[in-house]
Design a protein around this motif. Structure first.
Motif, PDB file in Angstrom:
ATOM      1  N   LEU A  88       0.971  -1.114  -0.275  1.00  0.00           N
ATOM      2  CA  LEU A  88      -0.488  -0.006  -0.052  1.00  0.00           C
ATOM      3  C   LEU A  88       1.070   1.302  -0.175  1.00  0.00           C
ATOM      4  O   LEU A  88       0.229   2.310  -0.706  1.00  0.00           O
ATOM      5  N   LEU A  89       1.954   1.510   0.624  1.00  0.00           N
ATOM      6  CA  LEU A  89       3.092   2.264   0.421  1.00  0.00           C
ATOM      7  C   LEU A  89       3.339   2.213  -1.030  1.00  0.00           C
ATOM      8  O   LEU A  89       3.979   3.975  -0.990  1.00  0.00           O
ATOM      9  N   GLY A  90       3.917   1.812  -1.512  1.00  0.00           N
ATOM     10  CA  GLY A  90       4.348   1.815  -2.392  1.00  0.00           C
ATOM     11  C   GLY A  90       3.778   2.295  -4.034  1.00  0.00           C
ATOM     12  O   GLY A  90       3.746   3.135  -4.994  1.00  0.00           O
ATOM     13  N   VAL A  91       1.932   2.052  -3.537  1.00  0.00           N
ATOM     14  CA  VAL A  91       1.266   2.230  -4.061  1.00  0.00           C
ATOM     15  C   VAL A  91       0.957   3.656  -4.536  1.00  0.00           C
ATOM     16  O   VAL A  91       0.587   4.876  -4.468  1.00  0.00           O
ATOM     17  N   ARG A  92       0.778   4.076  -2.561  1.00  0.00           N
ATOM     18  CA  ARG A  92       1.099   5.805  -2.436  1.00  0.00           C
ATOM     19  C   ARG A  92       2.650   6.512  -2.420  1.00  0.00           C
ATOM     20  O   ARG A  92       1.824   7.664  -3.554  1.00  0.00           O
ATOM     21  N   VAL A 165      -7.845  -0.142  -2.814  1.00  0.00           N
ATOM     22  CA  VAL A 165      -6.632   0.147  -3.933  1.00  0.00           C
ATOM     23  C   VAL A 165      -8.111   0.438  -5.373  1.00  0.00           C
ATOM     24  O   VAL A 165      -6.908   0.983  -6.328  1.00  0.00           O
ATOM     25  N   ILE A 166      -8.161  -0.665  -5.687  1.00  0.00           N
ATOM     26  CA  ILE A 166      -9.099   0.088  -6.728  1.00  0.00           C
ATOM     27  C   ILE A 166      -9.720   1.200  -7.433  1.00  0.00           C
ATOM     28  O   ILE A 166      -9.631   1.953  -8.007  1.00  0.00           O
ATOM     29  N   SER A 167     -10.798   1.501  -5.757  1.00  0.00           N
ATOM     30  CA  SER A 167     -10.318   3.074  -6.236  1.00  0.00           C
ATOM     31  C   SER A 167      -9.570   3.795  -6.116  1.00  0.00           C
ATOM     32  O   SER A 167      -9.864   4.482  -7.105  1.00  0.00           O
ATOM     33  N   ALA A 168      -8.439   3.982  -5.385  1.00  0.00           N
ATOM     34  CA  ALA A 168      -7.177   4.681  -6.270  1.00  0.00           C
ATOM     35  C   ALA A 168      -6.391   4.463  -7.331  1.00  0.00           C
ATOM     36  O   ALA A 168      -6.834   5.392  -8.066  1.00  0.00           O
ATOM     37  N   PHE A 169      -6.557   3.394  -8.290  1.00  0.00           N
ATOM     38  CA  PHE A 169      -6.269   2.799  -9.300  1.00  0.00           C
ATOM     39  C   PHE A 169      -7.460   3.697 -10.221  1.00  0.00           C
ATOM     40  O   PHE A 169      -6.532   5.176 -11.231  1.00  0.00           O
ATOM     41  N   THR A 170      -8.655   3.940 -10.205  1.00  0.00           N
ATOM     42  CA  THR A 170      -9.443   4.240 -10.746  1.00  0.00           C
ATOM     43  C   THR A 170      -9.399   5.855 -10.818  1.00  0.00           C
ATOM     44  O   THR A 170      -9.609   7.033 -11.386  1.00  0.00           O
ATOM     45  N   LEU A 171      -9.672   6.300  -9.494  1.00  0.00           N
ATOM     46  CA  LEU A 171      -9.308   8.317  -9.525  1.00  0.00           C
ATOM     47  C   LEU A 171      -7.887   8.571  -9.489  1.00  0.00           C
ATOM     48  O   LEU A 171      -7.865   9.755 -10.158  1.00  0.00           O
ATOM     49  N   VAL A 174      -7.461  11.597 -12.309  1.00  0.00           N
ATOM     50  CA  VAL A 174      -8.639  12.668 -12.018  1.00  0.00           C
ATOM     51  C   VAL A 174      -8.662  13.587 -10.891  1.00  0.00           C
ATOM     52  O   VAL A 174      -9.580  14.332 -10.564  1.00  0.00           O
ATOM     53  N   ASP A 175      -8.754  12.229  -9.533  1.00  0.00           N
ATOM     54  CA  ASP A 175      -8.244  12.884  -8.191  1.00  0.00           C
ATOM     55  C   ASP A 175      -7.011  12.555  -7.360  1.00  0.00           C
ATOM     56  O   ASP A 175      -7.552  10.990  -6.414  1.00  0.00           O
ATOM     57  N   GLY A 176      -5.961  12.633  -8.546  1.00  0.00           N
ATOM     58  CA  GLY A 176      -5.025  12.423  -7.325  1.00  0.00           C
ATOM     59  C   GLY A 176      -5.125  12.302  -5.302  1.00  0.00           C
ATOM     60  O   GLY A 176      -4.905  11.018  -4.858  1.00  0.00           O
ATOM     61  N   ALA A 177      -5.699  13.380  -5.116  1.00  0.00           N
ATOM     62  CA  ALA A 177      -5.954  13.780  -3.508  1.00  0.00           C
ATOM     63  C   ALA A 177      -7.175  12.085  -2.644  1.00  0.00           C
ATOM     64  O   ALA A 177      -6.520  11.589  -2.019  1.00  0.00           O
ATOM     65  N   GLY A 178      -8.046  11.959  -3.737  1.00  0.00           N
ATOM     66  CA  GLY A 178      -8.727  11.598  -3.889  1.00  0.00           C
ATOM     67  C   GLY A 178      -7.990   9.712  -3.753  1.00  0.00           C
ATOM     68  O   GLY A 178      -8.674   8.915  -2.637  1.00  0.00           O
ATOM     69  N   ALA A 179      -7.555   9.720  -4.603  1.00  0.00           N
ATOM     70  CA  ALA A 179      -6.341   8.299  -4.541  1.00  0.00           C
ATOM     71  C   ALA A 179      -5.436   8.040  -3.609  1.00  0.00           C
ATOM     72  O   ALA A 179      -6.072   6.988  -2.762  1.00  0.00           O
ATOM     73  N   VAL A 180      -5.469   9.131  -2.742  1.00  0.00           N
ATOM     74  CA  VAL A 180      -4.291   8.565  -1.593  1.00  0.00           C
ATOM     75  C   VAL A 180      -4.722   8.594  -0.971  1.00  0.00           C
ATOM     76  O   VAL A 180      -5.095   7.651   0.302  1.00  0.00           O
ATOM     77  N   ALA A 186      -6.998   2.660   3.578  1.00  0.00           N
ATOM     78  CA  ALA A 186      -6.780   1.040   3.557  1.00  0.00           C
ATOM     79  C   ALA A 186      -5.791   0.802   4.395  1.00  0.00           C
ATOM     80  O   ALA A 186      -5.883   0.286   4.850  1.00  0.00           O
ATOM     81  N   LEU A 187      -4.625   2.310   5.386  1.00  0.00           N
ATOM     82  CA  LEU A 187      -3.412   1.615   6.109  1.00  0.00           C
ATOM     83  C   LEU A 187      -4.568   1.412   7.092  1.00  0.00           C
ATOM     84  O   LEU A 187      -3.667   0.650   7.957  1.00  0.00           O
ATOM     85  N   ALA A 188      -4.876   2.753   7.502  1.00  0.00           N
ATOM     86  CA  ALA A 188      -5.822   3.078   8.577  1.00  0.00           C
ATOM     87  C   ALA A 188      -6.360   1.892   8.704  1.00  0.00           C
ATOM     88  O   ALA A 188      -6.388   1.012  10.689  1.00  0.00           O
ATOM     89  N   LEU A 189      -6.871   1.020   8.366  1.00  0.00           N
ATOM     90  CA  LEU A 189      -8.002   0.018   8.086  1.00  0.00           C
ATOM     91  C   LEU A 189      -7.222  -1.259   8.937  1.00  0.00           C
ATOM     92  O   LEU A 189      -7.262  -2.516   9.293  1.00  0.00           O
ATOM     93  N   LEU A 190      -5.381  -1.805   8.466  1.00  0.00           N
ATOM     94  CA  LEU A 190      -5.089  -2.338   8.315  1.00  0.00           C
ATOM     95  C   LEU A 190      -4.783  -2.236   9.916  1.00  0.00           C
ATOM     96  O   LEU A 190      -4.450  -3.655  10.326  1.00  0.00           O
ATOM     97  N   GLU A 191      -4.560  -1.925  10.568  1.00  0.00           N
ATOM     98  CA  GLU A 191      -3.728  -1.704  12.030  1.00  0.00           C
ATOM     99  C   GLU A 191      -5.408  -1.470  12.827  1.00  0.00           C
ATOM    100  O   GLU A 191      -6.119  -1.573  12.708  1.00  0.00           O
TER     101      GLU A 191
END
Length: 197
Positions: A88-92, A165-171, A174-180, A186-191
């Protein structure tokens, strides 16, 4: 005796992949594909049958060389507990790197699910299979990170992370902030949550 093929198919497919990735299937023109690959229209049609045939090869190449290698640490028999967070951090990092293809061109696989190919059964099956591969990787990562979860809890979290993740890839285009934000969620939910007192 026929003429010997004078090009390397893998190189042509990669060059075409970059055109489809940047332009999308519908907007990628035969002149653009010819310019990128260095082949004539007749050579492209002879080698791949059609623009769609070339696209199918390009999509396979994208999945094999770009999308699925991102998941390699999660596709091990026993992923490390931090493997999903690392992914997830790599995608970010990609999303916030102006030189990365992700914020510029998004995900070729998901992008191809819209436009004129959206209703194509073969393409739909490939996108469903890609999502299943993402989900399997996310589930392996969740189980490694949260071994206390039962199957239902792990699958629920893995499904949520996959969709984020799919949402981030799709956004991403057009919406880099929304993708991040999707990746950060996702990172927060993992902890694990701190115990409330």
């Amino acid at each position: 005796m026929g003429r010997t093929k004078s090009f390397v198919t893998a190189d042509v497919v990669r060059a075409a992949r970059d055109v489809f990735w940047r332009q999308g299937y519908d907007e990628a023109s035969i002149p653009q594909l010819r310019a990128a690959t260095g082949l004539s229209a007749s050579s492209l049609y002879h080698a791949f049958g059609s623009k769609r045939g070339l696209f199918d090869k390009a999509l396979t190449n994208y999945l094999d060389e770009v999308a699925l290698p991102r998941l390699i640490a999660l596709r091990q028999e026993r992923p490390a507990p931090w493997a999903l967070a690392d992914y997830l951090l790599g995608v970010r990092r990609e999303l916030t790197d102006p030189g990365s293809r992700l914020p510029l061109d998004g995900c070729l696989a998901l992008r191809s699910a819209s436009g004129s190919l959206a209703a194509d059964p073969a393409l739909r099956a490939r996108i469903v299979r890609y999502r299943a591969q993402l989900f399997a990787a996310m589930l392996a990562g969740v189980r490694a990170r949260r071994p206390e979860f039962d199957d239902a809890e792990a699958e629920r979290l893995a499904s949520t992370v996959t969709n984020l993740v799919i949402s981030a890839f799709t956004l991403s285009r057009v919406d880099g902030a929304g993708a991040v934000e999707s990746i950060d969620t996702a990172l927060a939910l993992l902890e694990p949550r701190s115990a409330e007192h």
